[in-house]
Design a protein around this motif. Structure first.
Motif, PDB file in Angstrom:
ATOM      1  N   LEU A 106      17.821 -62.929  14.455  1.00 27.60           N
ATOM      2  CA  LEU A 106      17.666 -61.715  13.655  1.00 27.60           C
ATOM      3  C   LEU A 106      17.049 -60.606  14.477  1.00 27.60           C
ATOM      4  CD1 LEU A 106      16.396 -62.950  10.201  1.00 27.60           C
ATOM      5  CD2 LEU A 106      18.344 -61.480  10.553  1.00 27.60           C
ATOM      6  N   PRO A 107      17.490 -59.358  14.265  1.00 25.69           N
ATOM      7  CA  PRO A 107      16.879 -58.251  14.962  1.00 25.69           C
ATOM      8  C   PRO A 107      15.417 -58.105  14.588  1.00 25.69           C
ATOM      9  CG  PRO A 107      18.980 -57.604  14.017  1.00 25.69           C
ATOM     10  CD  PRO A 107      18.655 -58.954  13.490  1.00 25.69           C
ATOM     11  N   LYS A 108      14.702 -57.460  15.464  1.00 25.22           N
ATOM     12  CA  LYS A 108      13.285 -57.216  15.248  1.00 25.22           C
ATOM     13  C   LYS A 108      13.095 -56.463  13.938  1.00 25.22           C
ATOM     14  CE  LYS A 108       9.294 -55.561  17.870  1.00 25.22           C
ATOM     15  NZ  LYS A 108       8.897 -54.866  19.076  1.00 25.22           N
ATOM     16  N   GLY A 109      12.169 -56.927  13.083  1.00 25.49           N
ATOM     17  CA  GLY A 109      11.948 -56.274  11.811  1.00 25.49           C
ATOM     18  C   GLY A 109      12.804 -56.845  10.697  1.00 25.49           C
ATOM     19  N   MET A 110      13.699 -57.811  11.023  1.00 28.50           N
ATOM     20  CA  MET A 110      14.582 -58.382  10.022  1.00 28.50           C
ATOM     21  C   MET A 110      14.398 -59.896   9.924  1.00 28.50           C
ATOM     22  SD  MET A 110      18.088 -56.334  10.840  1.00 28.50           S
ATOM     23  CE  MET A 110      19.038 -57.363   9.779  1.00 28.50           C
ATOM     24  N   SER A 111      13.355 -60.404  10.524  1.00 27.04           N
ATOM     25  CA  SER A 111      13.216 -61.851  10.630  1.00 27.04           C
ATOM     26  C   SER A 111      13.038 -62.524   9.277  1.00 27.04           C
ATOM     27  CB  SER A 111      12.028 -62.184  11.536  1.00 27.04           C
ATOM     28  OG  SER A 111      10.861 -61.570  11.057  1.00 27.04           O
ATOM     29  N   THR A 112      12.387 -61.887   8.337  1.00 28.08           N
ATOM     30  CA  THR A 112      12.156 -62.512   7.043  1.00 28.08           C
ATOM     31  C   THR A 112      13.323 -62.326   6.106  1.00 28.08           C
ATOM     32  OG1 THR A 112      11.141 -60.518   6.145  1.00 28.08           O
ATOM     33  CG2 THR A 112       9.683 -62.063   7.252  1.00 28.08           C
ATOM     34  N   GLY A 113      14.118 -61.291   6.318  1.00 23.49           N
ATOM     35  CA  GLY A 113      15.238 -61.023   5.429  1.00 23.49           C
ATOM     36  C   GLY A 113      14.795 -60.551   4.061  1.00 23.49           C
ATOM     37  N   LYS A 114      13.543 -60.107   3.880  1.00 26.80           N
ATOM     38  CA  LYS A 114      13.045 -59.734   2.568  1.00 26.80           C
ATOM     39  C   LYS A 114      12.740 -58.255   2.433  1.00 26.80           C
ATOM     40  CE  LYS A 114      11.062 -64.255   1.517  1.00 26.80           C
ATOM     41  NZ  LYS A 114       9.860 -65.009   1.119  1.00 26.80           N
ATOM     42  N   LYS A 115      12.538 -57.562   3.522  1.00 29.36           N
ATOM     43  CA  LYS A 115      12.141 -56.163   3.444  1.00 29.36           C
ATOM     44  C   LYS A 115      13.038 -55.322   4.331  1.00 29.36           C
ATOM     45  CE  LYS A 115       7.240 -56.976   2.447  1.00 29.36           C
ATOM     46  NZ  LYS A 115       5.860 -56.724   2.885  1.00 29.36           N
ATOM     47  N   ILE A 116      13.265 -54.100   3.886  1.00 25.94           N
ATOM     48  CA  ILE A 116      13.987 -53.161   4.725  1.00 25.94           C
ATOM     49  C   ILE A 116      12.962 -52.289   5.445  1.00 25.94           C
ATOM     50  CG2 ILE A 116      16.067 -53.137   3.311  1.00 25.94           C
ATOM     51  CD1 ILE A 116      15.109 -50.651   1.952  1.00 25.94           C
ATOM     52  N   ASN A 117      13.343 -51.851   6.603  1.00 26.27           N
ATOM     53  CA  ASN A 117      12.428 -51.106   7.458  1.00 26.27           C
ATOM     54  C   ASN A 117      12.619 -49.613   7.234  1.00 26.27           C
ATOM     55  OD1 ASN A 117      10.775 -50.148   9.450  1.00 26.27           O
ATOM     56  ND2 ASN A 117      11.654 -51.400  11.083  1.00 26.27           N
ATOM     57  N   VAL A 118      11.667 -48.984   6.538  1.00 25.38           N
ATOM     58  CA  VAL A 118      11.758 -47.559   6.233  1.00 25.38           C
ATOM     59  C   VAL A 118      11.711 -46.734   7.519  1.00 25.38           C
ATOM     60  CG1 VAL A 118      10.711 -45.653   4.948  1.00 25.38           C
ATOM     61  CG2 VAL A 118      10.701 -47.949   3.989  1.00 25.38           C
ATOM     62  N   LYS A 119      11.081 -47.271   8.577  1.00 27.83           N
ATOM     63  CA  LYS A 119      11.028 -46.555   9.850  1.00 27.83           C
ATOM     64  C   LYS A 119      12.429 -46.294  10.388  1.00 27.83           C
ATOM     65  CE  LYS A 119       6.475 -48.261  11.332  1.00 27.83           C
ATOM     66  NZ  LYS A 119       5.737 -49.043  12.351  1.00 27.83           N
ATOM     67  N   SER A 120      13.340 -47.211  10.101  1.00 23.19           N
ATOM     68  CA  SER A 120      14.723 -47.018  10.549  1.00 23.19           C
ATOM     69  C   SER A 120      15.353 -45.819   9.848  1.00 23.19           C
ATOM     70  CB  SER A 120      15.556 -48.274  10.285  1.00 23.19           C
ATOM     71  OG  SER A 120      15.085 -49.356  11.050  1.00 23.19           O
ATOM     72  N   LEU A 121      15.047 -45.653   8.549  1.00 24.90           N
ATOM     73  CA  LEU A 121      15.570 -44.501   7.808  1.00 24.90           C
ATOM     74  C   LEU A 121      15.029 -43.204   8.389  1.00 24.90           C
ATOM     75  CD1 LEU A 121      17.129 -43.280   5.451  1.00 24.90           C
ATOM     76  CD2 LEU A 121      15.117 -43.665   4.006  1.00 24.90           C
ATOM     77  N   ILE A 122      13.727 -43.182   8.682  1.00 27.71           N
ATOM     78  CA  ILE A 122      13.117 -41.986   9.270  1.00 27.71           C
ATOM     79  C   ILE A 122      13.749 -41.689  10.624  1.00 27.71           C
ATOM     80  CG2 ILE A 122      10.961 -41.016  10.178  1.00 27.71           C
ATOM     81  CD1 ILE A 122       9.480 -42.730   8.085  1.00 27.71           C
ATOM     82  N   ARG A 123      14.017 -42.737  11.388  1.00 32.41           N
ATOM     83  CA  ARG A 123      14.614 -42.552  12.712  1.00 32.41           C
ATOM     84  C   ARG A 123      16.034 -41.995  12.603  1.00 32.41           C
ATOM     85  NH1 ARG A 123      14.826 -47.237  17.414  1.00 32.41           N
ATOM     86  NH2 ARG A 123      15.945 -46.019  18.983  1.00 32.41           N
ATOM     87  N   VAL A 124      16.795 -42.496  11.619  1.00 35.93           N
ATOM     88  CA  VAL A 124      18.159 -41.988  11.416  1.00 35.93           C
ATOM     89  C   VAL A 124      18.121 -40.508  11.064  1.00 35.93           C
ATOM     90  CG1 VAL A 124      20.170 -42.092   9.896  1.00 35.93           C
ATOM     91  CG2 VAL A 124      19.177 -44.199  10.764  1.00 35.93           C
TER      92      VAL A 124
END
Length: 650
Positions: free
Chosen positions: A6-24
Motif C-alpha cells: 500500500l502507498p504511504k498513508g494508505m496502509s490501514t485502508g480506513k482514512k483518506i489523506n486530506v493532505k493529498s486534496l490540498i496538494r492537488v
C-alpha cells in the motif's frame, strides 16, 4: 499473486489523506492560476444567485399577503400598486439568472480546459519522474500496476476536478448562503432545520466513511488486476505451451473477485447515501411545515437577525413559505455535498498512488565529471562545441582548474562487493582489469554474477564496497548520463519500440543519419533481411517487433549499439537468440564492431568467447579462474571441464 504494498498513508485502508486534496488544489492553482480564479468567481456568483430566490420569494409573498389582507372587490388600484412592486423584483431576479447562465457556460468551458490540461501535465510529471527512477524500482513493482497510475488513477482526478470540487464549492456556498438567509429571517425555524442537518451529518459520516475506505481498496485492487493481466499478455505463449489456461483463469478469478468485492462495497455504500439523505430532507420538509404551522397558530414572536435590527414581530406566512423552499434547497445541497464524498474518496485514493510515484526518490547522481567533444591543438586537448568524433572526460577540480582525460575505455574493478538484497551477497571481492581494446569474457552458471558486473559498470546499481574506475576516474564522480553515453549494450532480451526499423536503429544515436544507420546494419549483418521486409527500413514495428523473428529483433538491437559507436561495449548473451548460421554472419560483423573497443562479453556458448583476451570464470559471485582460452585449457580446471563438456554450465 504477490501482495501489493500500500502507498504511504494508505496502509490501514480506513482514512483518506486530506493532505493529498490540498496538494492537488495547490498544483491545480500553480498550473492555471488565472483560469482557476476566474472559474472560482463564476462558480461563486452562480451559487449566490441560486440562493437568492428565497429572499425574492419572501418579498413577493409579503406583498401578496399584504394585498390579500386589504383586498376589496374591483379594487384595481391596490393590485396595480402590488404589481408595481412585484414586477421589478421579478425583472431583477430574471436578469441575475441570465447572468448566472452565462457564467455557468463560461466556467464549464474553462473547467474542461483546466481539467484536461491538468491531467496532461500530471501525466508528464509522472513520466518525467519515472524516467529518473532507478532500475531497482521497476524490479520491485509490477509494470501493470505502474501503468494503472496513468489510466485509472489519473481518471479519478478528472472526476475530482471537473465534477467533485466545483459541485462541492457550489453546494457549500449555497448551503452557507441559505443558512445565513434562514438566520436572517427566523432563529426558531433555523433551529428546526439544523436538527435535521445533524441527522444528515451523522449518516454521511457513517456511510461516507465506509464508502471512502472501500474506494481506496478499489484503486489498489484495480492496479493489482492490471498487473496480472499485463503479466498474462506478456507470457501468453508460455501459458499456452504449458497448457496453463485453466489455472490462469482460476488465478484471474481470484484477483477479479477482490476487485468485485471492493467495488461492490464502495458503490453499495455510495448508492445508499444519496436516497437516505434525500428522504431525511423530505421528512425535514414536512416537519418544518408542521412546526411552522404550529408557530403561526400560536402567534409566536419571531426572532432573527432582521428582527434584531428592525424589531421583533410575529411569525407570518411570508416567512414560512420561503422557509419551506429554503429547507428543500438547504437539504438538497447537503445531499449534493455528501454525494461528492465518494468522488473525493476515490480521487484521493488515486492521488495518493500518483503522488507515491511522483515522490519516489530519483536515481542518485552526484557525478560532476562530464563527457565532452574535444579536438587536439598540438598535444593539448581543447573542448569543442562542434562534433569532432573525439571525446574526453571533463574533470573540474576544487582549485578551479579543469583537466581533460581522453575517453579510452580503460575499466578497472577492484575488490567489489555487492548485494541486491541486504544480507544476500551476490559479488564478493571481484576484481576486473580491462585495458582499452581488450575483449573480456565472463562465463559461469546462471546466478554466478556475470550480468551483475555489467550492471555495476553501467551504474544501474551502486556497489557496497570496493572501487570501479573508468579511464582512471572513479565512476561515482562521472555523471550517469555521460557514463552510459560512453557505453554500448546489447541485452539478451530485446526491446524494440513502436516506429519503423530506421527509427529503432537510430535509437542508439538520435543524431545519426540514415546512411550511418544503414552502415551499422550492414556491419552487423542486418541489412540483408531488413531490405527484404515489405517496406525495407521504413517497415513499421509494433508490439516489440512481433512481426520479426527473435533473431531479427536481436540483429536490430545489435545495429542500434553499433550506430552509437561507443568505446566500451557490453554484450550480454547478444547472440543467444540467433541460429548458428546467422551467428557466423553476425560474429564477423561483431568482430569488426569490437575492433579498437573494450568489450565485455557474457555468453553460454563458449565458442563465442574463446578469442577473448581474458576469460573470467565466476562461481557464486567470485572469480575462480582467469586467463586466455589457451591458458585456461592448459590449467584443466573448471573452464576446461565446461569447454570439453565434462559438465554443463547449469
Amino acid at each position: 499473486m504477490a501482495n501489493q504494498r500500500l502507498p504511504k498513508g494508505m496502509s490501514t485502508g480506513k482514512k483518506i489523506n486530506v493532505k493529498s486534496l490540498i496538494r492537488v488544489v495547490k498544483m491545480l492553482y500553480s498550473f492555471y492560476p488565472k483560469l482557476v480564479v476566474v472559474t472560482g468567481i463564476c462558480i461563486v456568483f452562480s451559487s449566490l444567485v441560486s440562493a437568492l430566490p428565497a429572499v425574492f420569494l419572501q418579498k413577493v409573498t409579503a406583498i401578496i399577503d399584504e394585498y390579500c389582507k386589504n383586498f376589496k372587490i374591483h379594487d384595481n388600484a391596490l393590485w396595480n400598486i402590488a404589481k408595481g412592486k412585484i414586477i421589478p423584483l421579478l425583472i431583477v431576479l430574471a436578469s441575475m439568472y441570465i447572468i448566472s447562465i452565462a457564467l455557468m457556460t463560461v466556467y464549464s468551458l474553462l473547467l474542461a480546459k483546466i481539467t484536461q490540461g491538468f491531467l496532461s501535465k500530471m501525466r508528464c510529471k509522472m513520466f518525467d519522474t519515472m524516467q529518473d527512477l532507478p532500475v531497482r524500482y521497476f524490479d520491485r513493482n509490477k509494470h501493470g500496476d505502474i501503468m494503472s497510475h496513468y489510466t485509472n488513477d489519473i481518471d479519478t482526478l478528472r472526476q475530482l476536478i471537473s465534477q467533485a470540487l466545483p459541485h462541492m464549492l457550489q453546494s457549500g456556498i449555497i448551503v452557507f448562503s441559505v443558512l445565513f438567509i434562514m438566520l436572517w429571517f427566523s432563529f426558531w425555524m433555523t433551529i428546526v432545520v439544523l436538527c435535521g442537518v445533524v441527522a444528515m451529518l451523522f449518516v454521511s459520516k457513517k456511510i461516507g466513511g465506509g464508502s471512502a475506505k472501500y474506494f481506496i481498496r478499489q484503486q489498489k485492487s484495480v492496479g493489482k488486476t492490471e498487473g496480472f493481466i499485463q503479466e498474462m499478455m506478456n507470457g501468453q505463449k508460455v501459458v499456452k505451451v504449458f497448457c496453463h489456461e485453466e489455472q490462469s483463469k482460476v488465478d484471474f478469478d481470484k484477483v477479479n473477485e477482490e476487485v468485485y468485492n471492493d467495488c461492490f462495497k464502495a458503490h453499495a455504500y455510495a448508492n445508499c447515501l444519496g436516497p437516505i439523505i434525500m428522504n431525511i430532507g423530505n421528512i425535514l420538509y414536512v416537519f418544518c411545515a408542521v412546526i411552522g404551522g404550529v408557530l403561526l397558530f400560536l402567534k409566536v414572536p419571531n426572532i432573527g437577525i432582521r428582527s434584531i435590527v428592525a424589531g421583533v414581530g410575529i411569525l407570518d406566512i411570508s416567512l414560512i413559505i420561503p422557509f419551506l423552499n429554503m429547507t428543500k434547497q438547504f437539504t438538497g445541497n447537503l445531499n449534493q455535498l455528501s454525494q461528492q464524498i465518494n468522488s473525493v474518496a476515490m480521487a484521493l485514493a488515486g492521488a495518493e498512488r500518483i503522488f507515491e510515484l511522483m515522490d519516489q526518490k530519483p536515481e542518485d547522481d552526484e557525478g560532476y565529471v562530464t563527457l565532452v567533444n574535444v579536438r587536439y591543438d598540438g598535444e593539448t586537448l581543447i573542448e569543442s562545441d562542434e562534433y569532432t568524433g573525439k571525446w574526453a572526460w571533463k574533470h573540474p577540480h576544487g582549485d578551479g582548474t579543469v583537466s581533460y582525460t581522453p575517453l579510452a575505455g580503460d575499466v578497472v574493478m577492484k575488490d567489489v562487493d555487492f548485494s541486491y538484497i541486504e544480507g544476500k551477497q551476490v559479488l564478493k571481492g571481484v576484481s576486473v582489469y580491462a585495458k582499452p581494446g581488450q575483449k573480456v569474457a565472463f562465463v559461469g552458471a546462471t546466478g554466478a554474477g556475470k550480468t551483475t558486473i555489467t550492471n555495476l559498470i553501467n551504474r544501474f546499481y551502486d556497489i557496497e564496497d570496493g572501487k570501479i574506475r573508468y579511464d582512471g576516474i572513479n565512476i561515482n564522480k562521472i555523471k550517469k548520463s555521460d557514463l552510459r553515453t560512453s557505453l554500448g549494450i546489447v541485452l539478451q532480451d530485446t526491446n524494440l519500440f513502436t516506429g519503423n526499423v530506421m527509427d529503432n536503429i537510430r535509437y542508439g544515436k538520435l543524431s545519426a543519419t540514415d546512411e550511418e544507420c544503414i552502415a551499422a546494419a550492414k556491419l552487423v549483418g542486418a541489412d540483408g533481411f531488413i531490405r527484404r521486409l515489405p517496406e525495407g527500413y521504413e517497415t513499421m514495428l509494433n508490439n516489440n517487433g512481433a512481426n520479426l523473428s527473435q533473431g531479427q529483433r536481436q540483429l536490430i538491437s545489435i545495429a542500434r549499439a553499433a550506430v552509437a559507436n561507443p568505446p566500451v561495449m557490453i554484450l550480454d548473451e547478444a547472440t543467444s537468440s540467433i541460429d548458428t548460421r546467422t551467428e557466423a554472419i553476425v560474429q564477423r560483423g561483431m568482430d569488426k564492431l569490437m575492433e579498437g573497443r573494450t568489450v565485455f562479453v557474457i555468453a553460454h556458448r563458449l565458442s563465442t568467447v574463446k578469442n577473448s583476451d581474458v576469460i573470467m570464470v565466476l562461481d557464486k559471485g567470485e572469480i575462480i579462474e582467469r586467463g586466455s582460452h589457451e591458458d585456461l585449457i592448459a590449467q584443466k580446471g573448471t573452464y576446461y571441464q565446461l569447454y570439453t563438456g565434462a559438465f554443463e554450465l547449469e
